[in-house]
Design a protein around this motif. Sequence first.
Motif, mmCIF file in Angstrom:
data_model
loop_
_atom_site.group_PDB
_atom_site.id
_atom_site.type_symbol
_atom_site.label_atom_id
_atom_site.label_comp_id
_atom_site.label_asym_id
_atom_site.label_seq_id
_atom_site.Cartn_x
_atom_site.Cartn_y
_atom_site.Cartn_z
ATOM 1 N N GLU A 1 69.064 61.327 -26.570
ATOM 2 C CA GLU A 1 70.202 61.547 -25.675
ATOM 3 C C GLU A 1 70.481 63.041 -25.591
ATOM 4 O O GLU A 1 70.264 63.784 -26.552
ATOM 5 C CB GLU A 1 71.429 60.814 -26.248
ATOM 6 C CG GLU A 1 71.353 59.318 -26.052
ATOM 7 C CD GLU A 1 71.205 58.925 -24.604
ATOM 8 O OE1 GLU A 1 70.324 58.100 -24.319
ATOM 9 O OE2 GLU A 1 71.939 59.453 -23.766
ATOM 10 N N ARG B 1 77.380 69.227 -23.510
ATOM 11 C CA ARG B 1 77.241 69.574 -22.097
ATOM 12 C C ARG B 1 77.207 68.295 -21.281
ATOM 13 O O ARG B 1 76.876 67.230 -21.810
ATOM 14 C CB ARG B 1 75.961 70.382 -21.883
ATOM 15 C CG ARG B 1 74.746 69.643 -22.342
ATOM 16 C CD ARG B 1 73.563 70.566 -22.473
ATOM 17 N NE ARG B 1 72.426 69.827 -22.928
ATOM 18 C CZ ARG B 1 71.417 70.340 -23.601
ATOM 19 N NH1 ARG B 1 71.403 71.603 -23.902
ATOM 20 N NH2 ARG B 1 70.397 69.593 -23.956
ATOM 21 N N PRO B 2 77.540 68.402 -19.993
ATOM 22 C CA PRO B 2 77.572 67.187 -19.196
ATOM 23 C C PRO B 2 76.184 66.578 -19.078
ATOM 24 O O PRO B 2 75.189 67.296 -19.005
ATOM 25 C CB PRO B 2 78.073 67.666 -17.831
ATOM 26 C CG PRO B 2 77.821 69.128 -17.804
ATOM 27 C CD PRO B 2 77.895 69.591 -19.209
ATOM 28 N N PRO C 1 73.091 65.304 -17.411
ATOM 29 C CA PRO C 1 72.540 65.508 -16.087
ATOM 30 C C PRO C 1 72.533 64.206 -15.293
ATOM 31 O O PRO C 1 72.324 63.129 -15.841
ATOM 32 C CB PRO C 1 71.127 65.980 -16.371
ATOM 33 C CG PRO C 1 71.160 66.511 -17.750
ATOM 34 C CD PRO C 1 72.188 65.707 -18.458
ATOM 35 N N HIS D 1 69.933 61.492 -15.464
ATOM 36 C CA HIS D 1 69.939 60.433 -16.466
ATOM 37 C C HIS D 1 70.449 59.138 -15.861
ATOM 38 O O HIS D 1 70.131 58.067 -16.321
ATOM 39 C CB HIS D 1 70.837 60.829 -17.644
ATOM 40 C CG HIS D 1 70.160 61.789 -18.559
ATOM 41 N ND1 HIS D 1 70.189 61.681 -19.909
ATOM 42 C CD2 HIS D 1 69.406 62.875 -18.288
ATOM 43 C CE1 HIS D 1 69.494 62.659 -20.458
ATOM 44 N NE2 HIS D 1 69.026 63.399 -19.476
ATOM 45 N N ALA E 1 76.069 67.078 -12.784
ATOM 46 C CA ALA E 1 74.873 67.403 -13.562
ATOM 47 C C ALA E 1 74.869 68.834 -14.056
ATOM 48 O O ALA E 1 74.003 69.220 -14.835
ATOM 49 C CB ALA E 1 73.636 67.162 -12.702
ATOM 50 N N GLY E 2 75.812 69.637 -13.587
ATOM 51 C CA GLY E 2 75.829 71.045 -13.998
ATOM 52 C C GLY E 2 74.761 71.854 -13.299
ATOM 53 O O GLY E 2 74.243 72.814 -13.854
ATOM 54 N N ARG E 3 74.434 71.478 -12.046
ATOM 55 C CA ARG E 3 73.387 72.194 -11.319
ATOM 56 C C ARG E 3 73.944 73.187 -10.300
ATOM 57 O O ARG E 3 73.185 73.827 -9.596
ATOM 58 C CB ARG E 3 72.514 71.206 -10.543
ATOM 59 C CG ARG E 3 71.645 70.359 -11.424
ATOM 60 C CD ARG E 3 70.820 69.400 -10.586
ATOM 61 N NE ARG E 3 70.218 68.407 -11.432
ATOM 62 C CZ ARG E 3 69.800 67.228 -11.006
ATOM 63 N NH1 ARG E 3 69.917 66.908 -9.733
ATOM 64 N NH2 ARG E 3 69.256 66.376 -11.838
ATOM 65 N N THR E 4 75.260 73.262 -10.199
ATOM 66 C CA THR E 4 75.836 74.179 -9.209
ATOM 67 C C THR E 4 76.060 75.540 -9.842
ATOM 68 O O THR E 4 75.875 75.705 -11.058
ATOM 69 C CB THR E 4 77.177 73.627 -8.698
ATOM 70 O OG1 THR E 4 77.932 73.209 -9.817
ATOM 71 C CG2 THR E 4 76.976 72.459 -7.767
ATOM 72 N N ASP F 1 77.399 78.570 -11.671
ATOM 73 C CA ASP F 1 78.258 78.600 -12.851
ATOM 74 C C ASP F 1 79.474 79.478 -12.547
ATOM 75 O O ASP F 1 79.381 80.712 -12.562
ATOM 76 C CB ASP F 1 77.458 79.174 -14.033
ATOM 77 C CG ASP F 1 78.277 79.159 -15.308
ATOM 78 O OD1 ASP F 1 79.425 78.686 -15.265
ATOM 79 O OD2 ASP F 1 77.754 79.629 -16.341
ATOM 80 N N PRO G 1 67.521 70.031 -19.202
ATOM 81 C CA PRO G 1 68.384 68.873 -18.988
ATOM 82 C C PRO G 1 69.273 69.001 -17.759
ATOM 83 O O PRO G 1 69.810 68.014 -17.293
ATOM 84 C CB PRO G 1 69.222 68.805 -20.267
ATOM 85 C CG PRO G 1 69.207 70.182 -20.807
ATOM 86 C CD PRO G 1 67.891 70.765 -20.436
ATOM 87 N N PHE G 2 69.442 70.216 -17.230
ATOM 88 C CA PHE G 2 70.294 70.367 -16.052
ATOM 89 C C PHE G 2 69.516 70.145 -14.759
ATOM 90 O O PHE G 2 70.090 69.891 -13.725
ATOM 91 C CB PHE G 2 70.911 71.770 -16.028
ATOM 92 C CG PHE G 2 71.926 71.969 -17.101
ATOM 93 C CD1 PHE G 2 73.216 71.504 -16.934
ATOM 94 C CD2 PHE G 2 71.600 72.601 -18.282
ATOM 95 C CE1 PHE G 2 74.164 71.674 -17.934
ATOM 96 C CE2 PHE G 2 72.535 72.776 -19.275
ATOM 97 C CZ PHE G 2 73.824 72.303 -19.102
#
Lengths: 343, 511
Positions: free
Chosen positions: A3, A8-9, A11, A14, A145-148, A150, B152-153
């Motif tokens: 996991e 962190r969030p 993604p 998942h 997902a934390g892809r934007t 920062d 992971p991101f």
Amino acid sequence: MNEPSQSRPAPASHVSDAAARPREPRAPWLVPLGAGIVFGTLMLLVLHRRGLEPWSLLSCYVATIAILSLRLHKTTVAGGDASMPLLALLASIAAGPAGALGVGLLGATRGRRSPSDKLLQAWYERISHATTVDPVARLCENVAAGRTIDLAAAEPASLHALMATGRLEERQTVLGIIARRFHPDYLPVLVLALRSEVPVVRVQAAAVAAHVRPLIAARLAATLVTSRRDHQSPGALLEDLANIEALCASGLLDEGERQRGMAEAQAIKARLATAFRAACRTVLTPPRLPPDSARTTLEQVLIDCGDMAALRSLRSAHRAIHARPTARVRRIAGTAPADARSA
Amino acid sequence: MTSTQAAPQIAPRETDVCIIVEGCYPYVPGGVSSWIDWLLRSQNDTSFSIVALWPKPTDQVPRYALPPNVTGLHHLYLQDFGAEPVKKITMPPRADQLGAALADLMQNGGAGPLARVLAELSEAKKHVSLPRLFNSPVAWHFARAAYDANMPFGSFLHFFWAWRALLGGLLAVLEFPLPKAKVYHTISTGYAGVLAARAALETGRPAILTEHGIYTNERRIELLMADWVADTVDKGHAIDDARFDLRDMWVQAFEAYARTCYEGCREVITLYEDNQRAQRTLGASGDNLRVIANGIDLARFASVRPASDADRPTVALIGRVVPIKDVKTFITAAAILRERIPDLAALVLGPTDEDPEYFDECRALVADLGLQACVTFTGAVNVVEYLSRIHVVALTSLSESQPLVILEAGAAAIPFVATNVGSCREIIEGRPEETPALGPGGIVTNLVAADEIAGAMARLLSDASLRRRYGEALRERVRRYYTSEKAAAAYKTLYREMIAAPQARPGARKA
């Protein structure tokens, strides 16, 4: 699969990739379990006809346990999910073939909850872009997902400063940004890289220059088309002018293209000066005055055109507006400096 | 380049040298391929085999006839790895250790991680073949673990296919049956470099590397610019965003492979000193670096007489008409120069058929600038026949390693104007330690700087004594340092040393 860290969030992949996992064969232990039950039942029937001796019951029990143990061993060696075979074995030890039958029914119910073909099909269509994904949903997914971008990070450093004094990797990353997100404002940075004292940077800048040259030519051609349209607003013309001048100054245009660009820049300046003179004959309010960001450019245009009267008017109007933001400035061409009145 | 004969098949016997080359010889003409052809022919008492790395089998025909001392041509296809997908295989023992070792090799590289991977693969192969393993749930498990650990991101789907492409190439290299040879000589880092490092580890024979351009840097900028690599994390304009994305993964892998190659090779050779800085940055140690410059056959130019002062002022660019040569800047410089020298002749000597679209653009630029009477595209010609008409040769390239055209002009005592790329400055101005200093053989300019290039050409055209002095200095430098005899002798000596080197214990790491 491990996991992700809890700090962190998780993604989004998942979630959305869950269906991508290879589908486990539905209850792989069902066949041997069923075979065990059938075998056990047959044995019981045979033994019943013969008088159902206790040793026969025992051998049936042992055979079922043996088959399930073998299956559990094979599943473990292959790295598969051993929970159900283990449960079946334990239940059979406790309750004989009846226990195995119960676990079999449980497994069959569980198997029906596997991702359906429809769900899988929908997922494939989504990842192959066969179906459109709602941009809002996509954005939400990317944020989760934390892809934007920062937003907590510091402001990006100046590309020019990084190219001048940054580490090699930073300079290379800047070159990548120039190549992938080309904008005329980046051209001075590229020119700086082409003159870098570091050979690797020079060579890589040259590769980027070769990559963006067609983009520069295309950008110039497109700007020349838009700038020649009628009814272009002064603001849009000023922007076109700035772009054309940056593109022409890059040194990356063919000479013929550069000359065409410079000629258009002159034409735009003339149009802007004419438009401003016309505007001076009417009432000037802030929306009709160029914004501060464009004021210097317009002043330069008027200087280039030698129209000092219009230049004085522009400066007076700006001074008046700055002194009283609600003012309306009236300037009659050829008359004395602007006067300001309340709006 | 002489023929298109079919390639010979694999020869089983041991050769002196096994050349490992990616994506060029014998199928792509020019550049590195020409150099390999020269090397093979210049060492005619050495036997060679060749391993050509290629993405996948194609119907390309060789563009070079293999010399008689080449006894085998082997093909290694990087994207052709794997068997039919398998749902179930027996999990090899130590599968987790194998996954960790592969991840270490792909992320960090080095001779140590390579040795560990080879040991783990050797163990795993006792239970399952690598092509089956690659398409099995075990590989899927490795991919998921690598994704969780590194990216992971980012998008898992993008990660998976990129990771699979990288691992497939790596396993193809690690599985390839090595030809027997006394020395393994790779011409780049990357996958070819990993194969050479593996050969050194497995056979105990030395591996050497000759790097023309710096492969890792070339791949890096290519990857940073590539549209085919998706940005799955939006980093905006941030330079120091630590979130790992696909580009980072590709770059990291090639840097790791370079480190593996540098650590695995006993000698790391390049064409000029500037390249050594980049090699050190990428992980080469300082003690096994050396320079062997390319050279030319001086006899070809012995009969060339310099152009007379009375001849029409002529400048020339010698090279293919392709964007990397930046022929447009040469044309623009010619336009600027013609303002000062109206009867100027500007020749472009080189093939025009490689990039017809670019050639059309160049011709359009000539027409735009009204240079039809000044600029001439000759197409492919025998350059020697033109040299006695040329006063100054120019090279406006955006990228070069060690351009032979400077050496050829120098052999004919023609001064040179070149952009500051590759070893141009080293050849034109001499190395700092040159004793006695011969002085400049021309003028070095910035890239994409038509004004500057025009100014340099004007200076040389208008001053005959300067032109002669620079031409003579360049000729003397070429005679001293850049002859093909010197280069061939250097490789002969190197091969002799390496062939005579005692066999290391296979599997032992280089100290």
